[in-house]
Structures are given as structure tokens and as C-alpha cells.
Design a protein around this motif. Structure first.
Motif, PDB file in Angstrom:
ATOM      1  N   ARG A 136       1.044  -1.254  -0.043  1.00 44.54           N
ATOM      2  CA  ARG A 136       0.033  -0.045   0.029  1.00 44.54           C
ATOM      3  C   ARG A 136       0.920   1.366  -0.062  1.00 44.54           C
ATOM      4  O   ARG A 136       2.098   1.230   0.681  1.00 44.54           O
ATOM      5  CB  ARG A 136      -0.865   0.023   1.245  1.00 44.54           C
ATOM      6  CG  ARG A 136      -2.297  -1.066   1.058  1.00 44.54           C
ATOM      7  CD  ARG A 136      -3.026  -1.007   2.428  1.00 44.54           C
ATOM      8  NE  ARG A 136      -2.155  -1.652   3.510  1.00 44.54           N
ATOM      9  CZ  ARG A 136      -2.039  -0.844   4.713  1.00 44.54           C
ATOM     10  NH1 ARG A 136      -2.454   0.259   4.977  1.00 44.54           N
ATOM     11  NH2 ARG A 136      -1.409  -1.443   5.875  1.00 44.54           N
ATOM     12  N   ASP A 191       1.153   5.706  -0.149  1.00 44.48           N
ATOM     13  CA  ASP A 191       0.597   6.975   0.111  1.00 44.48           C
ATOM     14  C   ASP A 191       1.848   8.096  -0.061  1.00 44.48           C
ATOM     15  O   ASP A 191       2.900   7.765   0.013  1.00 44.48           O
ATOM     16  CB  ASP A 191       0.259   7.021   1.696  1.00 44.48           C
ATOM     17  CG  ASP A 191      -0.885   8.260   1.876  1.00 44.48           C
ATOM     18  OD1 ASP A 191      -0.907   8.553   3.161  1.00 44.48           O
ATOM     19  OD2 ASP A 191      -1.284   8.780   0.853  1.00 44.48           O
ATOM     20  N   LYS A 194       2.391  14.026  -4.974  1.00 46.17           N
ATOM     21  CA  LYS A 194       1.165  12.991  -5.512  1.00 46.17           C
ATOM     22  C   LYS A 194       0.832  13.042  -6.932  1.00 46.17           C
ATOM     23  O   LYS A 194       0.730  14.327  -7.418  1.00 46.17           O
ATOM     24  CB  LYS A 194       0.073  13.065  -4.631  1.00 46.17           C
ATOM     25  CG  LYS A 194      -1.190  12.026  -4.661  1.00 46.17           C
ATOM     26  CD  LYS A 194      -2.025  12.185  -3.612  1.00 46.17           C
ATOM     27  CE  LYS A 194      -2.900  11.000  -3.382  1.00 46.17           C
ATOM     28  NZ  LYS A 194      -3.690  10.863  -2.415  1.00 46.17           N
TER      29      LYS A 194
END
Length: 115
Positions: free
Chosen positions: A56, A58, A64
Motif C-alpha cells: 500500500r 501514500d 502526488k
């Protein structure tokens, strides 16, 4: 004692790309999470991307959509693919790895983005 070694930094023009690598002397299977951080002159170190043991991910809002973190446990290496680089991405980039009871840090690789 696990050692992390970053590579792949350098000088690039704005809009360009770089791929950073973080090689671990120990098995990355043992890490709960791995991350990339950066520190620009006069600023605090910031976490920009993290990847967990089950992949996962982030990202900080500032990167981003432009940066991609990945890990390849078979070769004990984590990566940061950086695209659409901006002058404000100029910083020393560090990788980190977390086990249950301690964290490890690399010594950093410099990324400089010219305008």
C-alpha cells in the motif's frame, strides 16, 4: 545492522525525470514500511512517500501524481520514480525502513532541479 544506500540523484532540468534507488543490506521482507523523505536547505525533513509490506502506498500532496514509490523485495530495493520535476523538488532525498522495534536511515542522495 541493516544499511540503506540511496543512489540515482543528480542534476535535472525542470520537467525531467529521475529514478532513485534505496538498496538494503538486509531483507526488505522484514520491514513493515519503507519511505522516502526529503530535506531542502533551511527546511525540515518531510516524508513524501511511503510503502507498506503489502505494497500500500501514500504520498504527500506536493508529490502526488508525479512520484511513484515501489519496492522489489527480491533484490532488497525500494525505488522512487520522479517525473515532472520542479525546482522546488530540489533537496537531499533519504530513504527509511521500519521494523517492529527500530528504524533505519540512508545517508541521502542529492536531487537538484534547474529551472
Amino acid at each position: 545492522q541493516v544499511q540503506l544506500v540511496e543512489s540515482g540523484g543528480g542534476l535535472v532540468q525542470a520537467g525531467g525525470s529521475l529514478k532513485l534507488s534505496c538498496a538494503s543490506s538486509g531483507s526488505t521482507y522484514n520491514f513493515n514500511a519503507m519511505g522516502w523523505h526529503r530535506q531542502a536547505p533551511g527546511k525540515q525533513r518531510e516524508l513524501i512517500a511511503v510503502i507498506t509490506s503489502d505494497s500500500r502506498t501514500d504520498y504527500a500532496l506536493s508529490v502526488k501524481g508525479r512520484f511513484t514509490i515501489s519496492r522489489e523485495n527480491a533484490v532488497n530495493t525500494m525505488y522512487l520514480q520522479m517525473s515532472s520535476l520542479k525546482p522546488e523538488d530540489t533537496a537531499m532525498y533519504y530513504c527509511s525502513a521500519s521494523e517492529a522495534t527500530r528504524d533505519y536511515w540512508g545517508q541521502g542522495t542529492q536531487v537538484t532541479v534547474s529551472s
